[in-house]
Design an enzyme around this catalytic site. Structure first.
Site, PDB file in Angstrom:
ATOM      1  N   ARG A 241       0.828  -1.249  -0.164  1.00 43.50           N
ATOM      2  CA  ARG A 241      -0.006   0.141  -0.083  1.00 43.50           C
ATOM      3  C   ARG A 241       0.811   1.115   0.163  1.00 43.50           C
ATOM      4  O   ARG A 241       0.543   2.312  -0.523  1.00 43.50           O
ATOM      5  CB  ARG A 241      -0.977  -0.116   1.021  1.00 43.50           C
ATOM      6  CG  ARG A 241      -1.961   0.980   0.909  1.00 43.50           C
ATOM      7  CD  ARG A 241      -3.003   0.832   2.349  1.00 43.50           C
ATOM      8  NE  ARG A 241      -2.700   1.276   3.701  1.00 43.50           N
ATOM      9  CZ  ARG A 241      -2.804   0.677   4.596  1.00 43.50           C
ATOM     10  NH1 ARG A 241      -3.165  -0.627   4.678  1.00 43.50           N
ATOM     11  NH2 ARG A 241      -2.254   1.247   5.840  1.00 43.50           N
TER      12      ARG A 241
ATOM     13  N   TYR B 284     -11.354  24.055  -8.868  1.00 46.81           N
ATOM     14  CA  TYR B 284     -11.986  22.793  -8.963  1.00 46.81           C
ATOM     15  C   TYR B 284     -13.240  22.544  -8.431  1.00 46.81           C
ATOM     16  O   TYR B 284     -13.026  22.568  -7.223  1.00 46.81           O
ATOM     17  CB  TYR B 284     -11.014  21.558  -8.897  1.00 46.81           C
ATOM     18  CG  TYR B 284     -11.518  20.412  -9.422  1.00 46.81           C
ATOM     19  CD1 TYR B 284     -12.123  20.003 -10.776  1.00 46.81           C
ATOM     20  CD2 TYR B 284     -11.544  19.536  -8.477  1.00 46.81           C
ATOM     21  CE1 TYR B 284     -12.425  18.811 -10.919  1.00 46.81           C
ATOM     22  CE2 TYR B 284     -11.986  17.978  -8.993  1.00 46.81           C
ATOM     23  CZ  TYR B 284     -12.270  17.949 -10.329  1.00 46.81           C
ATOM     24  OH  TYR B 284     -12.979  16.609 -10.652  1.00 46.81           O
TER      25      TYR B 284
ATOM     26  N   ASP C  57      -3.264  24.054  -7.067  1.00 44.22           N
ATOM     27  CA  ASP C  57      -3.750  23.127  -8.077  1.00 44.22           C
ATOM     28  C   ASP C  57      -2.898  23.343  -9.414  1.00 44.22           C
ATOM     29  O   ASP C  57      -3.344  24.332 -10.058  1.00 44.22           O
ATOM     30  CB  ASP C  57      -5.160  22.785  -8.117  1.00 44.22           C
ATOM     31  CG  ASP C  57      -5.595  21.952  -9.129  1.00 44.22           C
ATOM     32  OD1 ASP C  57      -4.743  21.443 -10.211  1.00 44.22           O
ATOM     33  OD2 ASP C  57      -6.704  21.430  -8.881  1.00 44.22           O
TER      34      ASP C  57
ATOM     35  N   LYS D  32      -4.974  14.053 -15.804  1.00 47.27           N
ATOM     36  CA  LYS D  32      -4.817  15.055 -17.175  1.00 47.27           C
ATOM     37  C   LYS D  32      -3.578  14.788 -17.889  1.00 47.27           C
ATOM     38  O   LYS D  32      -3.394  13.810 -18.699  1.00 47.27           O
ATOM     39  CB  LYS D  32      -5.004  16.298 -16.668  1.00 47.27           C
ATOM     40  CG  LYS D  32      -6.290  16.562 -15.676  1.00 47.27           C
ATOM     41  CD  LYS D  32      -7.710  16.193 -16.397  1.00 47.27           C
ATOM     42  CE  LYS D  32      -8.851  15.866 -15.239  1.00 47.27           C
ATOM     43  NZ  LYS D  32      -8.898  17.106 -14.201  1.00 47.27           N
TER      44      LYS D  32
HETATM   45  C1  LIG Z   1      -9.747  16.788 -13.044  1.00 49.22           C
HETATM   46  C2  LIG Z   1      -9.103  17.928 -11.894  1.00 49.22           C
HETATM   47  C3  LIG Z   1      -8.876  17.408 -10.603  1.00 49.22           C
HETATM   48  C4  LIG Z   1      -9.342  15.897 -10.336  1.00 49.22           C
HETATM   49  O1  LIG Z   1      -8.841  15.183 -10.808  1.00 49.22           O
HETATM   50  P1  LIG Z   1      -9.122  13.342 -10.937  1.00 49.22           P
HETATM   51  O2  LIG Z   1      -8.041  12.848 -11.103  1.00 49.22           O
HETATM   52  O3  LIG Z   1     -10.415  13.719 -11.913  1.00 49.22           O
HETATM   53  O4  LIG Z   1      -9.853  13.309  -9.626  1.00 49.22           O
HETATM   54  C5  LIG Z   1      -8.462  18.357  -9.726  1.00 49.22           C
HETATM   55  N1  LIG Z   1      -8.120  19.622 -10.165  1.00 49.22           N
HETATM   56  C6  LIG Z   1      -8.417  20.021 -11.427  1.00 49.22           C
HETATM   57  C7  LIG Z   1      -8.065  21.334 -11.874  1.00 49.22           C
HETATM   58  C8  LIG Z   1      -8.754  19.238 -12.512  1.00 49.22           C
HETATM   59  O5  LIG Z   1      -9.160  19.412 -13.521  1.00 49.22           O
END
Ligand SMILES: *Cc1c(COP(=O)(O)O)cnc(C)c1O
Length: 397
Positions: free
Chosen positions: A60, A113, A185, A210
């Site tokens: 883990r 987000y 972020d 992403k």
């Molecule tokens: C998509 C996204 C997230 C969350 O990511 P996931 O992998 O879908 O949980 C967080 N911050 C931003 C800016 C995003 O576009």
């Protein structure tokens, strides 16, 4: 062994985390499938539980496959260390919970987000942790919102859906004066186009789902930390019981090796499409910081080394049948959540409806576009067909 000298970013992205000597000369790390990791003696087991142990204890907590990836992300971002989380949002949750307890206060950017709001307004509120949303353009004015119990100043630049550019160096300087931790972020930049740590950030969060993964096939998050914040994030990862599967880690590492090449093409294509959109009569505004017309362009130019392929376009049209017809006509741009893969996507932006610090007052439809790696002329033709259909439906109404 990993490269020892000082190298430029693209070289680091290509080589960081590799250790062929440990694996018969094979370039990529093996995908270790592990729960149990065995120890030859009580002494070795005891050793593994002393602070600073560098080996592996339990599946883990990760294996050499995980470490190859997290070392590579930390090197790309110029951070002290990276922790991988099972999704981007899990990374947001883990990073926030690392720094707050009951009675504390969070400053959260209004353009964050959207699920961050759900976390703060329900789950964290119920735990006695309060959140204040602030104007993304607040700059040094953040100082007036910092309370004695404020622990986190959370930033995201550009903002989700609306692409406001935050003056992160100024915000971070004010936050640090009051002893707050600065989180960002950093997903839009892929970790490559914005060096968070050189701009005063302590913790850089990514939806690796992403651009790092880049192929629309894995959910993954990363939290990269400076030296002072790493232990807290490692501890929250362990306390929350998260675990990341080795196949997903392997795919993310594979994606990471080409992120610099992909992002360049995303940027080139996005510029072409965005410039074309700016000249269209159907368009009120294109919200893309790389365009000189964007209100945050100067900050983007100062702090970023490039743009990725995600931006929004504000249409003048207000009638839902007409804007629905526009989106439904698009053939290459499919509709779907997430972004950062090779393919183009379009989605109506609805998170603006939840703004509280700076309510969104535009009436036209806001459409978020992810510009993929297709030929940009085909993307433009697709949008042009969408606009023709929009005009037909608007006229018939
Ligand atoms: C998509 C996204 C997230 C969350 O990511 P996931 O992998 O879908 O949980 C967080 N911050 C931003 C800016 C995003 O576009």
């Amino acid at each position: 062994m990993a490269l020892k000298g000082t190298f430029r970013r693209d070289t680091i992205i290509t080589h960081a985390g590799l250790d062929p000597e440990a694996n018969h000369g094979i370039v990529n790390p093996p995908v270790y499938h592990a729960s149990t990791i065995t120890f030859p003696s009580v002494a070795a087991w005891d050793e593994a539980h002393k602070p600073g142990f560098k080996g592996y204890i339990y599946g883990r907590y990760g294996t050499p496959t995980h470490r190859a990836f997290t070392d590579a992300v930390a090197a790309m971002e110029g951070g002290h260390g990276t922790v991988a989380f099972p999704s981007g949002f899990a990374a947001v949750v883990g990073a926030i919970l690392a720094f707050v307890k009951t009675g504390d206060h969070i400053l959260m950017v209004d353009s964050a987000y959207f699920p961050n709001r759900r976390l703060c307004d329900n789950f964290l509120k119920n735990m006695g942790i309060e959140t204040t949303y602030y104007d993304p353009l607040i700059g040094g004015g953040i100082r007036d919102l910092i309370r004695p119990n404020t622990k986190i100043v959370y930033t995201e630049s550009p903002g989700t859906g609306t692409f406001e550019m935050q003056d992160i160096p100024v915000i971070a300087a004010e936050a640090h004066k009051k002893g707050c931790v600065v989180l960002t972020d950093n997903t839009w930049s892929g970790g490559m186009l914005f060096n968070a740590f050189q701009h005063g950030v302590d913790v850089s969060i990514h939806a690796a789902t992403k651009y790092i993964v880049g192929h629309s096939d894995v959910m993954l998050g990363t939290v990269t930390c400076n030296e002072a914040s790493l232990a807290a994030v490692e501890s929250s990862f362990k306390s929350l019981g998260y675990s990341v599967g080795p196949d997903d880690i392997y795919l993310a590492l594979r994606g990471l090796r080409t992120i610099h090449v992909r992002l360049k093409r995303h940027e080139e294509n996005a510029m072409k499409v965005a410039e074309w959109l700016e000249g269209r009569p159907e368009v009120a505004r294109v919200l893309f910081p790389a365009l000189p017309s964007h209100p945050g362009h100067a900050i983007w130019k100062r702090d970023f080394t490039g743009a990725s392929g995600l931006f929004s376009v504000l249409l003048k049209e207000r009638s839902k049948p007409a804007t629905d017809a526009f989106l439904d006509t698009l053939e290459i741009f499919r509709m779907g959540a997430s972004w950062g893969g090779y393919e183009s996507l379009a989605l109506p932006v609805s998170n603006v409806l939840h703004r509280t610090a700076v309510p969104w007052t535009e009436k036209g439809l806001l459409v978020r576009l992810h510009i993929g790696l297709e030929d940009p002329a085909d993307l433009i033709a697709d949008l042009e067909a969408g606009f023709s259909r929009l005009a037909q439906v608007a006229k018939a109404a």
